[in-house]
Write a protein that holds these residues in place. Structure first.
Motif, PDB file in Angstrom:
ATOM      1  N   GLU A 185      37.067  57.715  22.006  1.00  0.00           N
ATOM      2  CA  GLU A 185      38.046  58.157  22.986  1.00  0.00           C
ATOM      3  C   GLU A 185      37.906  57.224  24.323  1.00  0.00           C
ATOM      4  OE1 GLU A 185      39.816  61.364  25.887  1.00  0.00           O
ATOM      5  OE2 GLU A 185      38.881  62.192  24.192  1.00  0.00           O
ATOM      6  N   THR A 186      38.850  56.551  24.654  1.00  0.00           N
ATOM      7  CA  THR A 186      38.768  55.563  25.718  1.00  0.00           C
ATOM      8  C   THR A 186      39.168  56.227  27.137  1.00  0.00           C
ATOM      9  OG1 THR A 186      39.391  53.763  24.300  1.00  0.00           O
ATOM     10  CG2 THR A 186      39.392  53.030  26.578  1.00  0.00           C
ATOM     11  N   PHE A 187      38.395  56.108  28.037  1.00  0.00           N
ATOM     12  CA  PHE A 187      38.537  56.436  29.433  1.00  0.00           C
ATOM     13  C   PHE A 187      39.001  55.278  30.507  1.00  0.00           C
ATOM     14  CE2 PHE A 187      35.044  58.958  27.608  1.00  0.00           C
ATOM     15  CZ  PHE A 187      35.531  59.967  27.352  1.00  0.00           C
ATOM     16  N   ASN A 188      40.007  55.412  31.203  1.00  0.00           N
ATOM     17  CA  ASN A 188      40.697  54.295  31.936  1.00  0.00           C
ATOM     18  C   ASN A 188      39.476  54.077  32.936  1.00  0.00           C
ATOM     19  OD1 ASN A 188      42.916  54.394  30.581  1.00  0.00           O
ATOM     20  ND2 ASN A 188      44.037  55.904  31.757  1.00  0.00           N
ATOM     21  N   THR A 189      39.016  54.821  33.477  1.00  0.00           N
ATOM     22  CA  THR A 189      37.813  54.674  34.553  1.00  0.00           C
ATOM     23  C   THR A 189      36.643  55.241  34.063  1.00  0.00           C
ATOM     24  OG1 THR A 189      38.535  56.632  36.012  1.00  0.00           O
ATOM     25  CG2 THR A 189      39.610  54.532  36.498  1.00  0.00           C
ATOM     26  N   ARG A 190      35.607  54.795  34.508  1.00  0.00           N
ATOM     27  CA  ARG A 190      34.322  55.568  34.145  1.00  0.00           C
ATOM     28  C   ARG A 190      34.177  56.957  34.518  1.00  0.00           C
ATOM     29  NH1 ARG A 190      28.088  53.425  34.453  1.00  0.00           N
ATOM     30  NH2 ARG A 190      29.349  51.716  33.340  1.00  0.00           N
ATOM     31  N   ARG A 215      20.891  58.844  30.752  1.00  0.00           N
ATOM     32  CA  ARG A 215      20.674  57.292  30.678  1.00  0.00           C
ATOM     33  C   ARG A 215      21.311  56.531  29.653  1.00  0.00           C
ATOM     34  NH1 ARG A 215      14.850  55.340  29.269  1.00  0.00           N
ATOM     35  NH2 ARG A 215      14.975  53.277  29.302  1.00  0.00           N
ATOM     36  N   CYS A 216      21.254  57.404  28.497  1.00  0.00           N
ATOM     37  CA  CYS A 216      21.859  56.588  27.430  1.00  0.00           C
ATOM     38  C   CYS A 216      23.204  56.067  27.366  1.00  0.00           C
ATOM     39  CB  CYS A 216      21.590  57.287  25.914  1.00  0.00           C
ATOM     40  SG  CYS A 216      19.940  57.546  25.548  1.00  0.00           S
ATOM     41  N   ILE A 217      24.023  57.115  27.995  1.00  0.00           N
ATOM     42  CA  ILE A 217      25.518  56.833  27.883  1.00  0.00           C
ATOM     43  C   ILE A 217      25.710  55.940  29.214  1.00  0.00           C
ATOM     44  CG2 ILE A 217      25.983  58.903  29.556  1.00  0.00           C
ATOM     45  CD1 ILE A 217      28.321  57.368  26.546  1.00  0.00           C
ATOM     46  N   THR A 218      25.054  56.334  30.130  1.00  0.00           N
ATOM     47  CA  THR A 218      25.271  55.153  31.328  1.00  0.00           C
ATOM     48  C   THR A 218      24.728  53.947  31.036  1.00  0.00           C
ATOM     49  OG1 THR A 218      24.471  57.080  32.716  1.00  0.00           O
ATOM     50  CG2 THR A 218      24.391  54.772  33.761  1.00  0.00           C
ATOM     51  N   GLN A 219      23.896  53.598  30.079  1.00  0.00           N
ATOM     52  CA  GLN A 219      23.665  52.244  29.660  1.00  0.00           C
ATOM     53  C   GLN A 219      24.567  51.742  28.599  1.00  0.00           C
ATOM     54  OE1 GLN A 219      19.329  52.474  28.417  1.00  0.00           O
ATOM     55  NE2 GLN A 219      18.699  52.100  30.313  1.00  0.00           N
ATOM     56  N   HIS A 220      24.899  52.420  27.915  1.00  0.00           N
ATOM     57  CA  HIS A 220      25.986  52.218  26.865  1.00  0.00           C
ATOM     58  C   HIS A 220      27.120  51.690  27.670  1.00  0.00           C
ATOM     59  CE1 HIS A 220      28.372  52.281  23.110  1.00  0.00           C
ATOM     60  NE2 HIS A 220      29.268  53.076  23.876  1.00  0.00           N
ATOM     61  N   TRP A 221      27.610  52.335  28.453  1.00  0.00           N
ATOM     62  CA  TRP A 221      28.894  52.185  29.339  1.00  0.00           C
ATOM     63  C   TRP A 221      28.738  50.653  30.191  1.00  0.00           C
ATOM     64  CZ3 TRP A 221      30.377  57.520  31.158  1.00  0.00           C
ATOM     65  CH2 TRP A 221      31.149  58.245  29.948  1.00  0.00           C
ATOM     66  N   ASP A 222      27.478  50.563  30.539  1.00  0.00           N
ATOM     67  CA  ASP A 222      27.032  49.252  31.504  1.00  0.00           C
ATOM     68  C   ASP A 222      27.131  48.195  30.366  1.00  0.00           C
ATOM     69  OD1 ASP A 222      26.715  50.894  33.802  1.00  0.00           O
ATOM     70  OD2 ASP A 222      24.531  50.715  33.421  1.00  0.00           O
ATOM     71  N   VAL A 223      26.784  48.335  29.482  1.00  0.00           N
ATOM     72  CA  VAL A 223      26.685  47.230  28.498  1.00  0.00           C
ATOM     73  C   VAL A 223      27.920  46.700  27.706  1.00  0.00           C
ATOM     74  CG1 VAL A 223      25.915  46.323  26.075  1.00  0.00           C
ATOM     75  CG2 VAL A 223      24.098  47.511  27.781  1.00  0.00           C
ATOM     76  N   ASN A 224      28.609  47.843  27.449  1.00  0.00           N
ATOM     77  CA  ASN A 224      30.349  47.413  26.616  1.00  0.00           C
ATOM     78  C   ASN A 224      31.113  47.398  27.630  1.00  0.00           C
ATOM     79  OD1 ASN A 224      29.044  47.924  23.886  1.00  0.00           O
ATOM     80  ND2 ASN A 224      28.697  50.027  24.393  1.00  0.00           N
TER      81      ASN A 224
END
Length: 120
Positions: free
Chosen positions: A56-61, A37-46
Motif C-alpha cells: 500500500e502506497t502512502f502519499n506522504t510519510r 528503525r527498519c521501516i524508517t530506513q526502508h522509507w529513506d532508501v526507497n
C-alpha cells in the motif's frame, strides 16, 4: 509438538524487514508492524512510502504509532528467553565438578575436570 507451536508463535514477533524480534515495534496505517528503525530506513532508501508487506502506497510519510500491545509481548518474550539462558548456564556450571588445585600457590584456579592425583 509444543516446541514447534512455540516456534511458530515466536515467528509472529519477527520484523519482516530485519527478520529479528521487534525492537520498538510500530504499526503502519495499513496495520502491519515493523521495527521503528527498519521501516524508517526502508522509507529513506526507497524514497516512496509504501508498506513492504502489502505494498500500500502512502502519499506522504505516515505517522507511525507505537504498538503498545506488541511491545509488551516482545518484552515478555525477551525476558523469558534471557531467564532460560541464565538458568541453563547456571545448571551447566553446577554440573561441572570444581576441584581446588593443589599445585599453585596464592590464588587457586578451579579445576575444570576431575583428575587422578599423581603426587600423593
Amino acid at each position: 509438538m509444543s516446541a514447534a507451536s512455540n516456534l511458530r508463535a515466536e515467528d509472529q514477533f519477527l520484523c519482516a524487514i530485519c527478520l529479528e524480534v521487534f525492537v520498538d515495534p510500530v504499526t503502519t496505517p495499513c496495520g502491519h508492524n515493523f521495527c521503528k528503525r527498519c521501516i524508517t530506513q526502508h522509507w529513506d532508501v526507497n524514497m516512496s512510502c509504501c508498506c513492504p508487506m502489502c505494498k500500500e502506497t502512502f502519499n506522504t510519510r505516515p505517522q507511525l504509532k507505537v504498538n503498545t500491545l506488541l511491545s509488551g509481548i516482545v518484552f515478555q518474550l525477551k525476558r523469558e528467553a534471557q531467564k532460560k539462558v541464565n538458568s541453563s548456564s547456571s545448571e551447566q556450571q553446577a554440573a561441572k565438578p570444581q576441584l581446588p588445585c593443589n599445585v599453585f600457590t596464592g590464588a587457586r584456579p578451579k579445576a575444570l575436570k576431575e583428575t587422578e592425583q599423581i603426587y600423593r
